[in-house]
Design a protein around this motif. Structure first.
Motif, PDB file in Angstrom:
ATOM      1  N   SER A  27       0.702  -1.196  -0.028  1.00 47.04           N
ATOM      2  CA  SER A  27       0.102   0.014  -0.215  1.00 47.04           C
ATOM      3  C   SER A  27       0.758   1.267  -0.021  1.00 47.04           C
ATOM      4  CB  SER A  27      -0.926  -0.060   1.202  1.00 47.04           C
ATOM      5  OG  SER A  27      -1.406   1.184   1.341  1.00 47.04           O
ATOM      6  N   SER A  28       0.294   2.201  -0.757  1.00 49.59           N
ATOM      7  CA  SER A  28       1.225   3.567  -0.684  1.00 49.59           C
ATOM      8  C   SER A  28       1.291   4.257   0.683  1.00 49.59           C
ATOM      9  CB  SER A  28       0.671   4.483  -1.625  1.00 49.59           C
ATOM     10  OG  SER A  28      -0.813   4.682  -1.371  1.00 49.59           O
TER      11      SER A  28
ATOM     12  N   VAL B 165      -0.942  -3.380   4.133  1.00 49.13           N
ATOM     13  CA  VAL B 165      -1.336  -4.754   3.235  1.00 49.13           C
ATOM     14  C   VAL B 165      -0.950  -4.611   1.993  1.00 49.13           C
ATOM     15  CG1 VAL B 165      -3.765  -4.791   4.310  1.00 49.13           C
ATOM     16  CG2 VAL B 165      -3.385  -3.369   2.240  1.00 49.13           C
ATOM     17  N   GLU B 166      -0.811  -5.663   1.411  1.00 49.20           N
ATOM     18  CA  GLU B 166      -0.084  -5.810   0.143  1.00 49.20           C
ATOM     19  C   GLU B 166      -1.273  -6.578  -0.953  1.00 49.20           C
ATOM     20  OE1 GLU B 166       4.522  -6.630   0.891  1.00 49.20           O
ATOM     21  OE2 GLU B 166       3.213  -8.240   1.208  1.00 49.20           O
ATOM     22  N   VAL B 167      -1.242  -6.195  -2.070  1.00 50.38           N
ATOM     23  CA  VAL B 167      -2.091  -7.150  -3.148  1.00 50.38           C
ATOM     24  C   VAL B 167      -1.269  -7.481  -4.153  1.00 50.38           C
ATOM     25  CG1 VAL B 167      -4.115  -5.257  -2.475  1.00 50.38           C
ATOM     26  CG2 VAL B 167      -2.351  -4.742  -4.342  1.00 50.38           C
ATOM     27  N   ALA B 168      -1.836  -8.536  -4.985  1.00 53.08           N
ATOM     28  CA  ALA B 168      -1.324  -9.160  -5.948  1.00 53.08           C
ATOM     29  C   ALA B 168      -2.466  -9.239  -6.966  1.00 53.08           C
ATOM     30  CB  ALA B 168      -0.544 -10.520  -5.669  1.00 53.08           C
TER      31      ALA B 168
ATOM     32  N   ARG C 126      -3.067  -9.670   1.315  1.00 53.29           N
ATOM     33  CA  ARG C 126      -2.240 -10.117   2.278  1.00 53.29           C
ATOM     34  C   ARG C 126      -1.763  -8.940   3.640  1.00 53.29           C
ATOM     35  NH1 ARG C 126       3.138 -12.695   0.177  1.00 53.29           N
ATOM     36  NH2 ARG C 126       4.081 -10.573   0.049  1.00 53.29           N
ATOM     37  N   ASP C 127      -1.685  -9.353   4.548  1.00 51.09           N
ATOM     38  CA  ASP C 127      -0.923  -8.699   5.665  1.00 51.09           C
ATOM     39  C   ASP C 127       0.709  -8.462   5.588  1.00 51.09           C
ATOM     40  OD1 ASP C 127       0.417  -7.346   7.875  1.00 51.09           O
ATOM     41  OD2 ASP C 127      -1.186  -8.257   9.323  1.00 51.09           O
TER      42      ASP C 127
END
Length: 59
Positions: A8-9, A19-22, A32-33
């Motif tokens: 996340s920015s 959080v991160e996204v893919a 995911r965390d």
């Protein structure tokens, strides 16, 4: 398949994790965390993700 996770920015190198996204394909988004990269992942369809984003961005 190796996923490219994007943080996340709102998360900085000196701040708290976030959080991160893919996106494994054009129809799905994984979330995911970033503190537990090998932990559980939330899988969303692209329509659900697009519906969620305006609410997350408003915070």
């Amino acid at each position: 398949m190796k996923l490219e996770w994007i943080k996340s920015s709102y998360s900085t190198s000196s701040g708290p994790d976030c959080v991160e996204v893919a996106t494994p394909d054009q129809d799905h988004v994984l979330v995911r965390d970033s503190k537990t990269p090998h932990g559980p992942q939330l899988a969303l369809g692209s329509v659900a993700w697009a519906t969620f984003l305006p609410y997350a961005s408003a915070r």
